[in-house]
Design a protein around this motif. Structure first.
Motif, PDB file in Angstrom:
ATOM      1  N   THR A 154       0.944  -1.211   0.159  1.00  0.00           N
ATOM      2  CA  THR A 154       0.105   0.038  -0.155  1.00  0.00           C
ATOM      3  C   THR A 154       0.516   1.134  -0.142  1.00  0.00           C
ATOM      4  O   THR A 154       1.663   1.139   0.315  1.00  0.00           O
ATOM      5  CB  THR A 154      -1.032  -0.330   0.969  1.00  0.00           C
ATOM      6  N   GLY A 155       0.184   1.834  -0.327  1.00  0.00           N
ATOM      7  CA  GLY A 155       0.973   3.530   0.202  1.00  0.00           C
ATOM      8  C   GLY A 155      -0.183   5.067  -0.291  1.00  0.00           C
ATOM      9  O   GLY A 155      -1.005   4.833  -0.523  1.00  0.00           O
ATOM     10  N   THR A 156       0.719   5.960  -0.356  1.00  0.00           N
ATOM     11  CA  THR A 156      -0.093   7.058  -0.799  1.00  0.00           C
ATOM     12  C   THR A 156       1.266   7.515  -1.474  1.00  0.00           C
ATOM     13  O   THR A 156       2.636   7.931  -0.861  1.00  0.00           O
ATOM     14  CB  THR A 156      -0.148   8.475   0.375  1.00  0.00           C
ATOM     15  N   TRP A 157       0.234   8.899  -2.071  1.00  0.00           N
ATOM     16  CA  TRP A 157       1.288  10.176  -3.283  1.00  0.00           C
ATOM     17  C   TRP A 157       0.746  11.950  -2.883  1.00  0.00           C
ATOM     18  O   TRP A 157      -0.806  11.115  -2.225  1.00  0.00           O
ATOM     19  CB  TRP A 157       1.019   9.615  -4.357  1.00  0.00           C
ATOM     20  N   ARG A 158       1.836  12.000  -2.576  1.00  0.00           N
ATOM     21  CA  ARG A 158       0.583  13.711  -2.774  1.00  0.00           C
ATOM     22  C   ARG A 158       2.364  14.382  -3.764  1.00  0.00           C
ATOM     23  O   ARG A 158       3.523  14.248  -3.630  1.00  0.00           O
ATOM     24  CB  ARG A 158       1.410  14.365  -1.466  1.00  0.00           C
ATOM     25  N   GLY A 159       1.641  15.687  -4.410  1.00  0.00           N
ATOM     26  CA  GLY A 159       2.340  16.186  -5.170  1.00  0.00           C
ATOM     27  C   GLY A 159       3.166  15.043  -6.733  1.00  0.00           C
ATOM     28  O   GLY A 159       4.379  15.805  -6.601  1.00  0.00           O
ATOM     29  N   ASP A 191       4.779   9.249  -1.392  1.00  0.00           N
ATOM     30  CA  ASP A 191       4.305  10.841   0.682  1.00  0.00           C
ATOM     31  C   ASP A 191       4.973   9.657   1.611  1.00  0.00           C
ATOM     32  O   ASP A 191       3.784   9.050   2.245  1.00  0.00           O
ATOM     33  CB  ASP A 191       2.942  11.228   0.865  1.00  0.00           C
ATOM     34  N   ASP A 192       6.160   9.591   2.372  1.00  0.00           N
ATOM     35  CA  ASP A 192       6.539   8.613   3.371  1.00  0.00           C
ATOM     36  C   ASP A 192       6.108   8.790   4.961  1.00  0.00           C
ATOM     37  O   ASP A 192       6.118   8.353   5.516  1.00  0.00           O
ATOM     38  CB  ASP A 192       8.075   8.959   3.290  1.00  0.00           C
ATOM     39  N   ARG A 251      -4.061  14.267  -0.888  1.00  0.00           N
ATOM     40  CA  ARG A 251      -3.010  12.695  -0.726  1.00  0.00           C
ATOM     41  C   ARG A 251      -4.383  11.988  -1.683  1.00  0.00           C
ATOM     42  O   ARG A 251      -5.037  12.238  -1.594  1.00  0.00           O
ATOM     43  CB  ARG A 251      -3.050  12.468   0.808  1.00  0.00           C
ATOM     44  N   ARG A 252      -3.589  10.697  -2.182  1.00  0.00           N
ATOM     45  CA  ARG A 252      -4.042   9.924  -2.783  1.00  0.00           C
ATOM     46  C   ARG A 252      -3.516   8.424  -2.604  1.00  0.00           C
ATOM     47  O   ARG A 252      -2.225   8.764  -2.402  1.00  0.00           O
ATOM     48  CB  ARG A 252      -4.187   9.707  -4.498  1.00  0.00           C
ATOM     49  N   GLY A 253      -4.155   7.315  -1.883  1.00  0.00           N
ATOM     50  CA  GLY A 253      -3.691   6.713  -2.022  1.00  0.00           C
ATOM     51  C   GLY A 253      -3.610   4.980  -2.845  1.00  0.00           C
ATOM     52  O   GLY A 253      -5.128   4.682  -3.866  1.00  0.00           O
ATOM     53  N   GLY A 254      -2.741   3.511  -2.387  1.00  0.00           N
ATOM     54  CA  GLY A 254      -3.317   2.949  -3.346  1.00  0.00           C
ATOM     55  C   GLY A 254      -2.688   1.274  -2.041  1.00  0.00           C
ATOM     56  O   GLY A 254      -2.118   2.049  -1.739  1.00  0.00           O
ATOM     57  N   PHE A 255      -3.930   0.615  -3.499  1.00  0.00           N
ATOM     58  CA  PHE A 255      -4.003  -0.853  -2.696  1.00  0.00           C
ATOM     59  C   PHE A 255      -3.504  -1.845  -3.794  1.00  0.00           C
ATOM     60  O   PHE A 255      -3.613  -1.472  -4.918  1.00  0.00           O
ATOM     61  CB  PHE A 255      -5.085  -0.920  -2.246  1.00  0.00           C
ATOM     62  N   PHE A 256      -2.018  -2.235  -4.105  1.00  0.00           N
ATOM     63  CA  PHE A 256      -1.457  -3.135  -4.895  1.00  0.00           C
ATOM     64  C   PHE A 256      -1.503  -4.623  -4.626  1.00  0.00           C
ATOM     65  O   PHE A 256      -1.013  -5.178  -3.629  1.00  0.00           O
ATOM     66  CB  PHE A 256      -0.514  -2.669  -4.554  1.00  0.00           C
ATOM     67  N   TYR A 257      -1.695  -5.436  -5.130  1.00  0.00           N
ATOM     68  CA  TYR A 257      -1.659  -7.227  -5.371  1.00  0.00           C
ATOM     69  C   TYR A 257      -1.707  -7.633  -6.219  1.00  0.00           C
ATOM     70  O   TYR A 257      -1.314  -8.614  -6.091  1.00  0.00           O
ATOM     71  CB  TYR A 257      -3.860  -7.327  -5.480  1.00  0.00           C
TER      72      TYR A 257
END
Length: 310
Positions: free
Chosen positions: A168-173, A177-178, A194-200
């Motif tokens: 999973t993770g979050t992105w900004r700019g 985004d750590d 921010r936007r977040g992602g779930f990866f499979y």
């Protein structure tokens, strides 16, 4: 924190304080289910993660319950009709599922003489195979048939599978985004959405290969301390990544507000048929969340997808 977010948080705190200063038992509506309790609406106040007695089972949003107020409110029991008939149907369904999991052959024995008792037929050629579930199937070819063969049970659909995110993770700019520990949507501090992602990985498409998918659901838990406590919608999207990108997380189909959660709540949403089709085929790889501003700011954990086949 923006002025709007600060005002909303202040209202939540004031209502919660006024709702817990009394005593006795009152009725309340369950807003959401949390990992260890429930979120309640009591006199217009939202109470977060209220503990429940063992008498309150099979909890769900929308239940009306009896709540013992005080410094630490406790849900005592559910109000309403007797759930017995519903429990009976559930038990019957589970019993049928368990029985189908067992082998259909009652006994398999052998010896040097013919079997005792009546009804036996001599088989000239036996056949045996294992089906997709690993269950043994027997067929006996007879020289002469003196009794009708029982009908073989129909094939069952493959059992549902649940797939958890590999990352999973979050992105900004436009970059990861750590500073965000969990996938997050919106902007609480004014420094950018921010936007977040779930990866499979490729696990979803692999699980669906060669099967007919009838349903996909996803389960999320909203983290406490992320935005206001009241219910806020998840702005869900598809994405096309097997793993977190080093640059921007681009969004595909969406947004779709399939689920709203209050702080600490856990909920399940059914994915649209078009999303189900894309995930099953591998045209899409995972899920994302994105919102603008502070109103729907929230963070999530979970993200497990349950796939049902037909």
């Amino acid at each position: 924190m923006t002025s709007e977010a600060a005002r909303a948080l202040g209202e939540d705190l004031a209502l919660a304080k006024s709702a817990t200063t009394g005593s006795g038992t009152v009725s309340a509506e369950v807003v959401d289910i949390t990992d260890t309790g429930v979120n309640l609406s009591v006199g217009g106040a939202l109470l977060i993660n209220v503990q429940c007695s063992d008498a309150y089972r099979n909890r769900k949003a929308g239940d009306w319950v009896a709540v013992k107020l005080g410094a630490k409110p406790v849900v005592m029991w559910r109000l309403g009709a007797d759930p017995g008939p519903l429990d009976e149907n559930t038990i019957k369904s589970l019993a049928k599922e368990v029985s189908l999991d067992e082998q259909v052959v009652r006994a398999a024995t052998w010896g040097t003489t013919a079997p005792s008792g009546t009804g036996w037929q001599a088989a000239t050629t036996p056949y045996v195979r294992k089906n997709a579930e690993g269950k043994v199937e027997l067929y006996f070819q007879l020289a002469a048939q003196s009794d009708d063969s029982p009908t073989a049970p129909p094939d069952r659909a493959p059992k549902p599978v649940t797939i958890s995110p590999t990352d999973t993770g979050t992105w900004r700019g436009g970059r990861p985004d750590d500073y965000a520990s969990y996938p997050t949507q919106g902007d609480w501090t004014g420094r950018g959405n921010r936007r977040g992602g779930f990866f499979y990985g490729t696990k979803i498409a692999s699980a669906c290969a060669g099967k007919t998918v009838s349903k996909m659901t996803v389960k999320f838990t909203r983290r406490t301390g992320s935005g206001v406590n009241a219910k806020r919608p998840l702005h869900l999207y598809l994405h096309n990544y097997s793993a977190p990108p080093s640059g921007q997380l681009s969004l595909a189909d969406g947004p779709d507000e399939l689920l709203s959660l209050s702080a600490g709540a856990t909920g399940t949403a059914t994915l649209p048929a078009s999303w189900r089709s894309q995930l099953a085929s591998g045209a899409a790889r995972g899920l994302a969340i994105y919102a603008s501003g502070s109103r729907d700011y929230l963070s999530l954990s979970g993200g497990s997808i349950t796939i049902t086949f037909s």
